[in-house]
Design an enzyme around this catalytic site. Structure first.
Site, PDB file in Angstrom:
ATOM      1  N   THR A 137      -5.387  -0.475   6.726  1.00 28.70           N
ATOM      2  CA  THR A 137      -6.739  -0.868   7.114  1.00 28.70           C
ATOM      3  C   THR A 137      -6.760  -1.081   8.622  1.00 28.70           C
ATOM      4  O   THR A 137      -6.104  -1.986   9.134  1.00 28.70           O
ATOM      5  CB  THR A 137      -7.141  -2.166   6.383  1.00 28.70           C
ATOM      6  OG1 THR A 137      -7.069  -1.898   4.991  1.00 28.70           O
ATOM      7  CG2 THR A 137      -8.525  -2.628   6.750  1.00 28.70           C
ATOM      8  N   CYS A 142      -6.185  -9.378   2.018  1.00 29.22           N
ATOM      9  CA  CYS A 142      -7.247  -8.504   2.522  1.00 29.22           C
ATOM     10  C   CYS A 142      -8.509  -9.218   2.984  1.00 29.22           C
ATOM     11  O   CYS A 142      -8.917  -9.063   4.140  1.00 29.22           O
ATOM     12  CB  CYS A 142      -7.625  -7.478   1.462  1.00 29.22           C
ATOM     13  SG  CYS A 142      -6.332  -6.264   1.247  1.00 29.22           S
ATOM     14  N   LYS A 181      -8.275 -11.547   6.123  1.00 29.18           N
ATOM     15  CA  LYS A 181      -7.872 -10.772   7.312  1.00 29.18           C
ATOM     16  C   LYS A 181      -8.974  -9.787   7.730  1.00 29.18           C
ATOM     17  O   LYS A 181      -9.290  -9.660   8.916  1.00 29.18           O
ATOM     18  CB  LYS A 181      -6.578 -10.019   6.950  1.00 29.18           C
ATOM     19  CG  LYS A 181      -6.155  -8.905   7.866  1.00 29.18           C
ATOM     20  CD  LYS A 181      -4.758  -8.415   7.510  1.00 29.18           C
ATOM     21  CE  LYS A 181      -4.704  -7.351   6.447  1.00 29.18           C
ATOM     22  NZ  LYS A 181      -5.204  -6.034   6.778  1.00 29.18           N
ATOM     23  N   LYS A 190      -6.633  -3.217  -5.714  1.00 31.59           N
ATOM     24  CA  LYS A 190      -6.581  -4.659  -5.976  1.00 31.59           C
ATOM     25  C   LYS A 190      -5.164  -4.990  -6.411  1.00 31.59           C
ATOM     26  O   LYS A 190      -4.590  -4.276  -7.244  1.00 31.59           O
ATOM     27  CB  LYS A 190      -7.533  -5.042  -7.119  1.00 31.59           C
ATOM     28  CG  LYS A 190      -8.998  -4.849  -6.807  1.00 31.59           C
ATOM     29  CD  LYS A 190      -9.862  -5.366  -7.933  1.00 31.59           C
ATOM     30  CE  LYS A 190      -9.814  -4.536  -9.185  1.00 31.59           C
ATOM     31  NZ  LYS A 190     -10.313  -3.174  -9.115  1.00 31.59           N
ATOM     32  N   VAL A 232       0.834  -1.207   0.000  1.00 28.97           N
ATOM     33  CA  VAL A 232       0.000   0.000   0.000  1.00 28.97           C
ATOM     34  C   VAL A 232       0.869   1.259   0.000  1.00 28.97           C
ATOM     35  O   VAL A 232       0.649   2.194  -0.781  1.00 28.97           O
ATOM     36  CB  VAL A 232      -0.942  -0.004   1.221  1.00 28.97           C
ATOM     37  CG1 VAL A 232      -1.692   1.312   1.342  1.00 28.97           C
ATOM     38  CG2 VAL A 232      -1.911  -1.158   1.130  1.00 28.97           C
TER      39      VAL A 232
HETATM   40  C1  UDX Z   1      -9.297  -6.913  -2.444  1.00 31.50           C
HETATM   41  C2  UDX Z   1     -10.311  -5.807  -2.799  1.00 31.50           C
HETATM   42  O1  UDX Z   1     -10.862  -6.072  -4.108  1.00 31.50           O
HETATM   43  C3  UDX Z   1      -9.658  -4.448  -2.745  1.00 31.50           C
HETATM   44  O2  UDX Z   1     -10.625  -3.435  -2.998  1.00 31.50           O
HETATM   45  C4  UDX Z   1      -9.051  -4.245  -1.353  1.00 31.50           C
HETATM   46  O3  UDX Z   1      -8.410  -3.022  -1.245  1.00 31.50           O
HETATM   47  C5  UDX Z   1      -8.073  -5.374  -1.036  1.00 31.50           C
HETATM   48  O4  UDX Z   1      -8.734  -6.626  -1.171  1.00 31.50           O
HETATM   49  P1  UDX Z   1      -7.320  -8.203  -3.688  1.00 31.50           P
HETATM   50  O5  UDX Z   1      -7.099  -8.933  -2.397  1.00 31.50           O
HETATM   51  O6  UDX Z   1      -6.139  -7.683  -4.413  1.00 31.50           O
HETATM   52  O7  UDX Z   1      -8.285  -6.946  -3.456  1.00 31.50           O
HETATM   53  O8  UDX Z   1      -8.040  -9.234  -4.658  1.00 31.50           O
HETATM   54  P2  UDX Z   1      -9.448  -9.376  -5.417  1.00 31.50           P
HETATM   55  O9  UDX Z   1      -9.238  -9.166  -6.859  1.00 31.50           O
HETATM   56  O10 UDX Z   1     -10.515  -8.608  -4.774  1.00 31.50           O
HETATM   57  O11 UDX Z   1      -9.699 -10.951  -5.213  1.00 31.50           O
HETATM   58  C6  UDX Z   1      -9.734 -11.540  -3.921  1.00 31.50           C
HETATM   59  C7  UDX Z   1      -9.975 -13.036  -4.001  1.00 31.50           C
HETATM   60  O12 UDX Z   1     -11.322 -13.303  -4.335  1.00 31.50           O
HETATM   61  C8  UDX Z   1      -9.126 -13.807  -4.999  1.00 31.50           C
HETATM   62  O13 UDX Z   1      -8.668 -14.998  -4.398  1.00 31.50           O
HETATM   63  C9  UDX Z   1     -10.104 -14.110  -6.122  1.00 31.50           C
HETATM   64  O14 UDX Z   1      -9.755 -15.258  -6.843  1.00 31.50           O
HETATM   65  C10 UDX Z   1     -11.404 -14.272  -5.370  1.00 31.50           C
HETATM   66  N1  UDX Z   1     -12.611 -14.008  -6.164  1.00 31.50           N
HETATM   67  C11 UDX Z   1     -12.836 -12.762  -6.650  1.00 31.50           C
HETATM   68  C12 UDX Z   1     -13.528 -15.029  -6.373  1.00 31.50           C
HETATM   69  O15 UDX Z   1     -13.342 -16.171  -5.932  1.00 31.50           O
HETATM   70  N2  UDX Z   1     -14.661 -14.734  -7.077  1.00 31.50           N
HETATM   71  C13 UDX Z   1     -14.942 -13.508  -7.580  1.00 31.50           C
HETATM   72  O16 UDX Z   1     -16.019 -13.346  -8.197  1.00 31.50           O
HETATM   73  C14 UDX Z   1     -13.979 -12.487  -7.363  1.00 31.50           C
END
Ligand code: UDX
Length: 447
Positions: A121, A266, A269, A157, A11
């Site tokens: 966060t 994220c 946690k 993300k 971040v």
């Molecule tokens: C997330 C939030 O999107 C972001 O706004 C925040 O600041 C930090 O946490 P990130 O952890 O980078 O971001 O990943 P993200 O793209 O949101 O995906 C998280 C997880 O969910 C991944 O393991 C992904 O595979 C899973 N996922 C996502 C699903 O299983 N199904 C979906 O439809 C979307």
């Protein structure tokens, strides 16, 4: 503006680099001197598309520098971002020791009015704690200096962080003084070109907004995973259901992809931290509890599917795994479903051959040396090498090169044409026609 960013993790580094890219002068501070030295050489320690170039260009242009001395960084600036880690404690609550430690140091060096911004966060009420700690330091120094504490959570993300920072959906700023509001408005002025992205609200409102956003997204995923598991038992294709419900604009298409569980730094946690806040405030967060439980269980689905397919046991079998990162676009394996799957396969006596386009170095750190030495986990050079003489292929992370693979090659490589698709990337009907034994998530008895 002159900005200090404390913490050069994911971040902090993205925040510092992007503010520098917008023309500000940014000093990033980290206690890790080796990391600071590497950054000053233009070496970016994390994998994030586009970040290297922004760091290097702005460093060269003199707008971005790195130091391990907070007092040196603070000398020229009046906005201080706290972007250090808030790792989960044993009970799931966010550990604030690093945030409060930075607050203490800021209090020790503050000489003029400053705006202290919580970017990490942090649980509701943290800004109050930061304010107390800074005020206490100023008291000890017998100084009467005005300062404000602001909450400005990030919504980045991994894999798309630069774009998310530069073109945000919204910029949430929790602020309680007109003076700090003015500073924050000026800071983010350049990010609101098409329409006003800035949302001012109370500090505690902003703190909860961050958790509520992540918990809502995690809830959508766990909900879909639950319906997918039900669909399997009913002989229903969850992909049709997904499209059917996503077309309702109240539901929308995003974050309703069923899969083998969410991971990353994220969602797991933050959901746990919000549950913990519920306990603290005397409210039982039943929905969050189920979201978390569903996700834990979902990470075992791929193993369960393999066990069902190989009813005589997985001992002695070889399983080819495509994808180790928790999602495409990152080398991050924190809470990744691949780790759960691989550990269970190894425990069951199977051998795993795995490939990921970027997370191979990370994978070497995730598993003990003994597992590699015993040949239980083999990290392969190429995606197809991972399938050589394997009894089944499992897709865990939907990286682009895995989306339209050469199925003829796959079939020749596998001992048995078994594909378990943890991200519903392939067409069950077409794969069945090509002679594969295919199982997705929520699409089991199809084709
Ligand atoms: C997330 C939030 O999107 C972001 O706004 C925040 O600041 C930090 O946490 P990130 O952890 O980078 O971001 O990943 P993200 O793209 O949101 O995906 C998280 C997880 O969910 C991944 O393991 C992904 O595979 C899973 N996922 C996502 C699903 O299983 N199904 C979906 O439809 C979307």
């Amino acid at each position: 503006m002159n900005i200090t960013v404390v913490g050069t993790g994911y971040v902090g580094l993205v925040t510092g680099a992007c503010f520098a890219e917008m023309g500000n002068t940014v000093t990033c501070v980290d206690t890790d001197q080796a990391k600071v030295a590497r950054l000053n050489q233009g070496e970016v320690p994390i994998y994030e598309p586009g970040l290297d170039a922004i760091v290097q260009n702005n460093h060269k242009a003199g707008r971005l520098s790195f130091t391990s001395s907070l007092s040196e960084a603070m000398a020229d600036s009046s906005v201080y971002f706290i972007a250090v880690g808030t790792p989960p404690g044993e009970d799931g609550s966010a550990d604030l020791q690093y945030v409060l430690d930075v607050a203490r140091q800021i209090g020790q060096h503050l000489d003029n009015y400053g705006v202290i911004v919580n970017k990490s966060t942090v649980p509701v009420g943290t800004a109050d704690k930061v304010r107390e700690v800074v005020a206490q330091q100023l008291d000890e120094r017998n100084l009467d200096i005005a300062f404000d504490v602001v909450s400005n959570p990030e919504f980045l993300k991994e894999g798309a962080a630069i774009d998310d920072f530069m073109r945000p959906d919204r910029i949430v700023v929790g602020v309680e003084s007109p003076r700090a509001r003015e500073v924050m408005a000026e800071l983010y002025q350049g990010f609101s070109r098409n329409h006003d992205k800035l949302m001012f609200m109370g500090v505690r409102d902003a703190e909860l907004t961050k958790y509520a956003a992540n918990a809502m997204l995690a809830t959508k995923i766990s909900f879909m995973n639950e319906v997918a598991n039900l669909a399997e038992r009913m002989g229903v294709d969850i992909e049709q259901v997904r499209k059917g419900i996503g077309s309702d604009s109240r539901i929308g298409y995003s974050f309703i992809y069923p899969g083998c569980g969410y991971g990353g730094s994220c969602f797991p946690k933050d959901v746990k931290a919000l549950m913990h806040m519920g306990d603290e405030f005397g409210y039982q967060t039943d929905i969050l509890c189920s979201v978390e439980e569903r996700n834990q269980a979902q990470k075992h689905r791929l193993y369960e599917k393999l066990s069902e397919r190989f009813a005589d046991g997985l001992s002695g079998r070889t399983i080819g795994v495509w994808g180790l990162a928790f999602k495409p676009g990152t080398d991050d394996m924190r809470e990744a479903s691949s780790v759960t799957l691989i550990n269970r396969l190894i425990d069951a006596g199977a051998t795993v051959r795995a490939y990921d386009p970027v997370a191979m170095d990370e994978a070497r750190l995730q598993f003990p040396d003994t597992v590699f030495a015993a040949g239980k986990l083999v990290l392969c050079e190429h995606q197809y090498d991972a399938l050589a003489d394997a009894d089944a292929m499992v897709l865990v992370t939907e990286w682009k090169p895995f989306r339209q693979p050469d199925f003829n090659a796959i079939k020749k490589l596998l001992k048995q044409p078994v594909i378990i698709d943890g991200r519903n990337q392939y067409d069950p009907y077409s794969l069945k026609a090509q002679g594969f034994d295919y199982t997705g998530i929520g699409r089991d008895r199809l084709g």
